[in-house]
Design a protein around this motif. Sequence first.
Motif, PDB file in Angstrom:
ATOM      1  N   GLU A   1       0.806  -1.235  -0.041  1.00  0.00           N
ATOM      2  CA  GLU A   1      -0.230   0.007   0.113  1.00  0.00           C
ATOM      3  C   GLU A   1       0.921   1.382  -0.011  1.00  0.00           C
ATOM      4  N   ASP A   2       2.158   1.056   0.161  1.00  0.00           N
ATOM      5  CA  ASP A   2       3.029   2.285  -0.072  1.00  0.00           C
ATOM      6  C   ASP A   2       3.324   2.796  -1.130  1.00  0.00           C
ATOM      7  N   VAL A   3       3.179   4.067  -1.256  1.00  0.00           N
ATOM      8  CA  VAL A   3       3.563   4.902  -2.685  1.00  0.00           C
ATOM      9  C   VAL A   3       5.049   5.870  -2.273  1.00  0.00           C
ATOM     10  N   TRP A   4       5.742   5.901  -3.122  1.00  0.00           N
ATOM     11  CA  TRP A   4       7.133   6.533  -2.872  1.00  0.00           C
ATOM     12  C   TRP A   4       7.026   7.854  -3.623  1.00  0.00           C
ATOM     13  N   PHE A   5       7.555   8.822  -2.785  1.00  0.00           N
ATOM     14  CA  PHE A   5       7.833  10.387  -3.470  1.00  0.00           C
ATOM     15  C   PHE A   5       9.050  10.706  -3.526  1.00  0.00           C
ATOM     16  N   HIS A   6       9.533  11.531  -4.607  1.00  0.00           N
ATOM     17  CA  HIS A   6      10.941  12.010  -4.706  1.00  0.00           C
ATOM     18  C   HIS A   6      10.949  12.967  -5.766  1.00  0.00           C
ATOM     19  N   VAL A   7      11.806  14.170  -5.350  1.00  0.00           N
ATOM     20  CA  VAL A   7      11.913  15.116  -6.434  1.00  0.00           C
ATOM     21  C   VAL A   7      12.560  14.704  -7.505  1.00  0.00           C
ATOM     22  N   ASP A   8      12.168  15.005  -8.908  1.00  0.00           N
ATOM     23  CA  ASP A   8      12.725  14.351 -10.032  1.00  0.00           C
ATOM     24  C   ASP A   8      14.042  14.984 -10.375  1.00  0.00           C
ATOM     25  N   LYS A   9      15.018  13.963 -10.658  1.00  0.00           N
ATOM     26  CA  LYS A   9      16.433  14.462 -11.128  1.00  0.00           C
ATOM     27  C   LYS A   9      17.143  15.573 -10.188  1.00  0.00           C
ATOM     28  N   MET A  10      16.918  15.230  -8.723  1.00  0.00           N
ATOM     29  CA  MET A  10      17.753  16.087  -7.563  1.00  0.00           C
ATOM     30  C   MET A  10      17.393  15.230  -6.582  1.00  0.00           C
ATOM     31  N   PRO A  11      18.527  15.504  -5.528  1.00  0.00           N
ATOM     32  CA  PRO A  11      18.535  14.853  -4.289  1.00  0.00           C
ATOM     33  C   PRO A  11      17.537  15.396  -3.477  1.00  0.00           C
ATOM     34  N   SER A  12      16.672  14.415  -2.799  1.00  0.00           N
ATOM     35  CA  SER A  12      15.521  14.805  -1.963  1.00  0.00           C
ATOM     36  C   SER A  12      15.247  13.822  -1.203  1.00  0.00           C
ATOM     37  N   ALA A  13      14.382  13.816  -0.035  1.00  0.00           N
ATOM     38  CA  ALA A  13      14.203  12.781   0.859  1.00  0.00           C
ATOM     39  C   ALA A  13      13.125  11.874   0.148  1.00  0.00           C
TER      40      ALA A  13
ATOM     41  N   ASN B   1       8.999  25.616  -9.455  1.00  0.00           N
ATOM     42  CA  ASN B   1       8.486  24.798 -10.547  1.00  0.00           C
ATOM     43  C   ASN B   1       9.386  23.475 -10.793  1.00  0.00           C
ATOM     44  N   ILE B   2       9.410  22.641  -9.677  1.00  0.00           N
ATOM     45  CA  ILE B   2       9.796  21.390  -9.634  1.00  0.00           C
ATOM     46  C   ILE B   2       9.078  20.354  -9.906  1.00  0.00           C
ATOM     47  N   ASP B   3       9.355  19.288 -10.423  1.00  0.00           N
ATOM     48  CA  ASP B   3       8.639  18.021 -10.579  1.00  0.00           C
ATOM     49  C   ASP B   3       8.864  17.044  -9.442  1.00  0.00           C
ATOM     50  N   VAL B   4       7.798  16.312  -8.945  1.00  0.00           N
ATOM     51  CA  VAL B   4       7.984  15.158  -7.854  1.00  0.00           C
ATOM     52  C   VAL B   4       7.289  14.175  -8.650  1.00  0.00           C
ATOM     53  N   VAL B   5       8.203  13.089  -8.574  1.00  0.00           N
ATOM     54  CA  VAL B   5       7.543  11.850  -9.146  1.00  0.00           C
ATOM     55  C   VAL B   5       7.152  10.936  -7.936  1.00  0.00           C
ATOM     56  N   TYR B   6       6.078   9.990  -8.359  1.00  0.00           N
ATOM     57  CA  TYR B   6       5.715   9.181  -7.518  1.00  0.00           C
ATOM     58  C   TYR B   6       5.388   7.822  -7.973  1.00  0.00           C
ATOM     59  N   THR B   7       5.422   6.726  -7.242  1.00  0.00           N
ATOM     60  CA  THR B   7       5.214   5.267  -7.927  1.00  0.00           C
ATOM     61  C   THR B   7       4.891   4.526  -6.675  1.00  0.00           C
ATOM     62  N   PRO B   8       4.077   3.134  -7.199  1.00  0.00           N
ATOM     63  CA  PRO B   8       3.916   2.379  -5.971  1.00  0.00           C
ATOM     64  C   PRO B   8       5.328   1.716  -5.661  1.00  0.00           C
TER      65      PRO B   8
END
Length: 169
Positions: A35-47, A86-93
Amino acid sequence: MVYYFKARPEAGDYTIFMGLDNYENEELIKYGFPEDVWFHVDKMPSAHVFLRLHKGQTFDDIPEGVLEDCAQLVKANSIAGNEVNNIDVVYTPWHNLKKTISIDVGQVGLHNSKMVRTVKVEKRINEIVNRLNRTKVERKPDLKAEREAVNEVESTERKNQLREKGDAA
C-alpha cells in the motif's frame, strides 16, 4: 529514525513518513508495504517520502490534498529542490522500486517507468509544510518485524479463505 506525519485531516486517515538519512531510506525501501507510494523530487537529491494508502486503494486513488501534502514535504526536504520553483515530484507504487547491488545505499531504480506519475510543484507552501511538521513524530520502528507481522496475518487470512472454500465445496 523514521519521521511520521499526518496528512490533512479532511482527507482521511493517511500516514506520510520518511527516513532520517540514506540508511533509513534503505530500510523503508526494503520493508515497504504493497500500500506504500514513494515520492521524490525528480532529477534532484531529496528525501524519500512514503504514503501509506488504505487496503484496496491504488496510487491513482490518492486524494488531491494528500498528494499536495506529500509533494510539499518532498520539496521542503530537498536542499536543491527547496531553493527553486517549478519542480517535478515523481511518485510510484512501492513495488515498482528496484534495488540492485550496483545502486548506492538509499537510491533506487524503477522496474517500469510507465508506472510513474509526476506532479508539478510551483513553489513551497509554508502553511502546508508547517502543518505537517506540527504532526511530526520520530520513532525507531523495527521495519522488518512490522513487515513480517503483516505477512503472517495475510498468510493466515489466505489459508482461512482456502479452508472456507474447501468446506463450502
